[in-house]
Design a protein around this motif. Structure first.
Motif, PDB file in Angstrom:
ATOM      1  N   SER A 105      -2.510   7.287  10.606  1.00 51.89           N
ATOM      2  CA  SER A 105      -2.984   6.285   9.657  1.00 51.89           C
ATOM      3  C   SER A 105      -4.471   6.478   9.388  1.00 51.89           C
ATOM      4  O   SER A 105      -5.195   7.095  10.172  1.00 51.89           O
ATOM      5  N   CYS A 106      -4.910   5.936   8.270  1.00 54.87           N
ATOM      6  CA  CYS A 106      -6.293   6.093   7.836  1.00 54.87           C
ATOM      7  C   CYS A 106      -7.197   5.122   8.592  1.00 54.87           C
ATOM      8  O   CYS A 106      -6.879   3.942   8.739  1.00 54.87           O
ATOM      9  N   HIS A 107      -8.344   5.619   9.070  1.00 56.48           N
ATOM     10  CA  HIS A 107      -9.302   4.785   9.786  1.00 56.48           C
ATOM     11  C   HIS A 107     -10.459   4.346   8.892  1.00 56.48           C
ATOM     12  O   HIS A 107     -11.410   3.736   9.365  1.00 56.48           O
ATOM     13  N   ASN A 108     -10.365   4.695   7.609  1.00 54.79           N
ATOM     14  CA  ASN A 108     -11.440   4.341   6.679  1.00 54.79           C
ATOM     15  C   ASN A 108     -11.208   2.953   6.080  1.00 54.79           C
ATOM     16  O   ASN A 108     -10.114   2.398   6.145  1.00 54.79           O
ATOM     17  N   LYS A 109     -12.243   2.450   5.475  1.00 55.11           N
ATOM     18  CA  LYS A 109     -12.171   1.207   4.703  1.00 55.11           C
ATOM     19  C   LYS A 109     -12.896   1.474   3.391  1.00 55.11           C
ATOM     20  O   LYS A 109     -13.974   0.936   3.116  1.00 55.11           O
ATOM     21  N   CYS A 110     -12.288   2.351   2.572  1.00 49.77           N
ATOM     22  CA  CYS A 110     -12.951   2.810   1.352  1.00 49.77           C
ATOM     23  C   CYS A 110     -13.205   1.659   0.392  1.00 49.77           C
ATOM     24  O   CYS A 110     -12.358   0.764   0.238  1.00 49.77           O
ATOM     25  N   ILE A 111     -14.329   1.699  -0.266  1.00 51.56           N
ATOM     26  CA  ILE A 111     -14.707   0.609  -1.163  1.00 51.56           C
ATOM     27  C   ILE A 111     -13.779   0.520  -2.373  1.00 51.56           C
ATOM     28  O   ILE A 111     -13.711  -0.522  -3.024  1.00 51.56           O
ATOM     29  N   PHE A 112     -13.046   1.609  -2.669  1.00 49.65           N
ATOM     30  CA  PHE A 112     -12.181   1.660  -3.850  1.00 49.65           C
ATOM     31  C   PHE A 112     -10.701   1.697  -3.494  1.00 49.65           C
ATOM     32  O   PHE A 112      -9.859   1.872  -4.368  1.00 49.65           O
ATOM     33  N   CYS A 113     -10.363   1.542  -2.215  1.00 49.14           N
ATOM     34  CA  CYS A 113      -8.984   1.734  -1.761  1.00 49.14           C
ATOM     35  C   CYS A 113      -7.998   0.877  -2.555  1.00 49.14           C
ATOM     36  O   CYS A 113      -8.154  -0.352  -2.645  1.00 49.14           O
ATOM     37  N   PHE A 114      -6.972   1.525  -3.121  1.00 47.99           N
ATOM     38  CA  PHE A 114      -6.002   0.783  -3.922  1.00 47.99           C
ATOM     39  C   PHE A 114      -5.105  -0.084  -3.042  1.00 47.99           C
ATOM     40  O   PHE A 114      -4.694  -1.178  -3.442  1.00 47.99           O
ATOM     41  N   ILE A 115      -4.806   0.382  -1.837  1.00 46.07           N
ATOM     42  CA  ILE A 115      -3.924  -0.384  -0.952  1.00 46.07           C
ATOM     43  C   ILE A 115      -4.555  -1.715  -0.574  1.00 46.07           C
ATOM     44  O   ILE A 115      -3.870  -2.729  -0.434  1.00 46.07           O
ATOM     45  N   ASP A 116      -5.879  -1.742  -0.421  1.00 44.56           N
ATOM     46  CA  ASP A 116      -6.574  -3.004  -0.122  1.00 44.56           C
ATOM     47  C   ASP A 116      -6.495  -3.972  -1.297  1.00 44.56           C
ATOM     48  O   ASP A 116      -6.805  -5.160  -1.138  1.00 44.56           O
ATOM     49  N   GLN A 117      -6.105  -3.481  -2.470  1.00 44.97           N
ATOM     50  CA  GLN A 117      -6.005  -4.321  -3.663  1.00 44.97           C
ATOM     51  C   GLN A 117      -4.576  -4.755  -3.967  1.00 44.97           C
ATOM     52  O   GLN A 117      -4.299  -5.259  -5.055  1.00 44.97           O
ATOM     53  N   LEU A 118      -3.668  -4.539  -3.005  1.00 43.08           N
ATOM     54  CA  LEU A 118      -2.293  -4.978  -3.207  1.00 43.08           C
ATOM     55  C   LEU A 118      -2.160  -6.447  -2.836  1.00 43.08           C
ATOM     56  O   LEU A 118      -2.802  -6.922  -1.890  1.00 43.08           O
ATOM     57  N   PRO A 119      -1.302  -7.180  -3.527  1.00 42.42           N
ATOM     58  CA  PRO A 119      -1.052  -8.560  -3.133  1.00 42.42           C
ATOM     59  C   PRO A 119      -0.183  -8.599  -1.879  1.00 42.42           C
ATOM     60  O   PRO A 119       0.450  -7.607  -1.512  1.00 42.42           O
ATOM     61  N   SER A 120      -0.151  -9.719  -1.220  1.00 50.74           N
ATOM     62  CA  SER A 120       0.718  -9.876  -0.044  1.00 50.74           C
ATOM     63  C   SER A 120       2.171 -10.018  -0.491  1.00 50.74           C
ATOM     64  O   SER A 120       2.455 -10.297  -1.660  1.00 50.74           O
ATOM     65  N   GLY A 121       3.079  -9.796   0.438  1.00 53.58           N
ATOM     66  CA  GLY A 121       4.492 -10.027   0.162  1.00 53.58           C
ATOM     67  C   GLY A 121       5.255  -8.827  -0.346  1.00 53.58           C
ATOM     68  O   GLY A 121       6.447  -8.923  -0.636  1.00 53.58           O
ATOM     69  N   MET A 122       4.597  -7.660  -0.462  1.00 52.77           N
ATOM     70  CA  MET A 122       5.305  -6.457  -0.884  1.00 52.77           C
ATOM     71  C   MET A 122       5.917  -5.788   0.347  1.00 52.77           C
ATOM     72  O   MET A 122       5.634  -6.172   1.482  1.00 52.77           O
ATOM     73  N   ARG A 123       6.762  -4.754   0.146  1.00 52.70           N
ATOM     74  CA  ARG A 123       7.416  -4.136   1.291  1.00 52.70           C
ATOM     75  C   ARG A 123       6.377  -3.468   2.193  1.00 52.70           C
ATOM     76  O   ARG A 123       5.362  -2.934   1.741  1.00 52.70           O
ATOM     77  N   GLU A 124       6.654  -3.495   3.483  1.00 53.11           N
ATOM     78  CA  GLU A 124       5.679  -3.115   4.506  1.00 53.11           C
ATOM     79  C   GLU A 124       5.151  -1.703   4.330  1.00 53.11           C
ATOM     80  O   GLU A 124       3.969  -1.432   4.561  1.00 53.11           O
ATOM     81  N   THR A 125       6.002  -0.768   3.915  1.00 49.92           N
ATOM     82  CA  THR A 125       5.588   0.627   3.825  1.00 49.92           C
ATOM     83  C   THR A 125       4.479   0.846   2.798  1.00 49.92           C
ATOM     84  O   THR A 125       3.728   1.811   2.890  1.00 49.92           O
ATOM     85  N   LEU A 126       4.349  -0.048   1.814  1.00 50.17           N
ATOM     86  CA  LEU A 126       3.318   0.109   0.786  1.00 50.17           C
ATOM     87  C   LEU A 126       1.908  -0.110   1.345  1.00 50.17           C
ATOM     88  O   LEU A 126       0.932   0.329   0.746  1.00 50.17           O
TER      89      LEU A 126
END
Length: 454
Positions: A105-126
């Motif tokens: 898994s990624c240890h970064n916290k990129c300022i532009f990360c798309f995954i950090d911009q996902l809403p809650s409640g989506m399937r876990e793998t996303l």
């Protein structure tokens, strides 16, 4: 001690090594060496040429030899050693579950990360962020190299894991540490130098953020990477993607028409320079910059070998060429008058409408409607087809006349499954819209062939 029974290149071992249970085989490919040897699903691979298999990369590396001793435990508990003579790069046809051990898994916290911009409640793998060089080699995923130890760099070089796709973003150590929020991010150039020495090909990616890593910083990054050519073979530049779910995250803005045009001008000058110095344009912009700015896309030849399609670099130009070449091969073709529809994102819609007109002109009786879907799920800044959701498509088409067939691209769906990002299935969409859905690859010839086959 081994007790062998030799029959036509096969040995059977009576003992079992409990310390090395091996890995389970989930599939044996038809007409493969493994099938011919009688290896079956559920058997276990213990070793190849005496070496235990830790992951898929070691398997691929070890099976490149022309002579193999493949140790297999069969379902009845017998352990056989098969002697295999084969072509150098011929696969023996054994398939494992995933990559044997878990991806990193990624240890970064990129300022532009798309995954950090996902809403809650989506399937876990996303929500899983991978940063695994094995997935880069096997599936084309991009990695930051912040996860690597010296041993792993040595292993990449030893096994010649090439090419590797690397998310660079900037070569400035301090800025890269800031952008990735990782203290190890500043070691990038050291790692790239090591990979260059090991003759590992690197395809680089830059996610460009206005006012952060563009301008002079972009030019410096390109110069640093060009200094590692040909091992760094090409660079893709893509604009940051921003959803409506950025609360509490680093403040970023999107590119607009003027700023996108400025980037195009800057990169075109760099391309001219590198074409003269390196005999390649080296750096390529994703299609989004041209769609945002309204400027004309480059010509087909300007994309050279289309080495960065996974970053959306040249997808539209290649698609258009594929449509045109497929239409040239059509004989006189006609069917009864019928209406079909194609759904896409806002960015691709104008081009798709133009290509639909070309297809209509070659197929008598055909009418194609193009429906660009607004991305209400992620927000108005997301306009690519690959991030459309099933609910948005259904909501925006439920009262529309879409005709007899509705075409979508497989980039909208989970890999190898007929399911959208929001878990709506293709079957559910067909029922709610009352139309047959045809799934196409992002390939103009596939679209034409499937249109004429309905």
């Amino acid at each position: 001690m081994y007790n062998y029974w030799r029959i036509m290149g096969l040995h059977v071992r009576e003992e079992k090594n409990l310390a090395n249970p091996g890995v389970e085989i989930v599939e044996v490919r038809p007409s493969s060496i493994a099938e011919e040897l009688g290896i079956k699903k559920g058997d276990r691979l213990i070793s190849i040429n005496g070496a235990r298999i830790k992951d898929i990369l070691e398997y691929k590396y070890l099976t490149t030899d022309e002579f193999l001793e493949v140790e297999i435990e069969h379902g009845n508990g017998e352990i056989w050693i098969y002697e295999v003579e084969k072509e150098y790069d011929e696969d023996i046809g054994i398939v494992f579950e995933g990559i044997i051990d878990k991806p990193k898994s990624c240890h970064n916290k990129c300022i532009f990360c798309f995954i950090d911009q996902l809403p809650s409640g989506m399937r876990e793998t996303l929500y899983f962020k991978d940063d695994d060089t094995r997935l880069s080699f096997l599936q084309g995923n991009f990695v930051t190299l912040t996860n690597l130890s010296e041993r792993e760099i040595d292993r990449i070089i030893k096994y010649h894991i090439s090419p590797i796709n690397v998310s660079v973003h900037t070569t400035d150590p301090e800025l890269r540490r800031t952008m990735l929020n990782n203290k190890n991010a500043g070691k990038l150039m050291d790692y790239l130098e090591r990979l260059k020495e090991g003759k590992i090909e690197v395809k680089a990616q830059i996610v460009l953020c206005p006012g952060v890593n563009d301008g002079e910083n972009l030019l410096k990054t390109l110069e640093d990477l060009a200094g590692l050519h040909p091992q760094v073979s090409c660079v893709a530049v893509v604009p940051v993607g921003i959803t409506k779910y950025r609360q509490g995250l680093y403040e970023l803005t999107e590119y607009d028409g003027a700023s996108a045009a400025s980037i195009i001008s800057m990169v075109r000058k760099a391309q001219d320079k590198y074409l003269s110095e390196l005999n390649t344009r080296f750096v390529f912009l994703s299609d989004e910059f041209f769609l945002i700015s309204g400027e004309e896309l480059p010509g087909y030849e300007e994309y050279e070998d289309f080495m960065q399609l996974e970053n959306g670099v040249g997808l539209i130009v290649l698609f258009n060429r594929e449509v045109e070449e497929s239409l040239k091969k059509l004989d006189s073709y006609s069917k009864k008058t019928r209406l079909i529809s194609i759904i896409t994102g806002e960015y691709a819609a104008p081009n798709l409408k133009m290509m639909a007109s070309e297809i209509e002109s070659c197929i008598e009786g055909l009418k194609i409607s193009i429906f660009p879907i607004n991305n209400d799920f992620f927000g108005p800044g997301v306009k690519v087809a690959g991030l459309l959701t099933g609910k948005d498509i259904i909501d925006q088409l439920k009262d529309k006349n879409v005709g007899s067939d509705l075409f979508i691209t497989d980039c909208m769906l989970k890999k190898d499954e007929k399911i959208f990002l929001d878990d709506v299935t293709v079957e559910e969409m067909e029922k709610k819209l009352g139309v047959k859905i045809t799934i196409c690859r992002e390939d103009g010839s596939d679209l034409v062939n499937k249109i004429i086959s309905i």
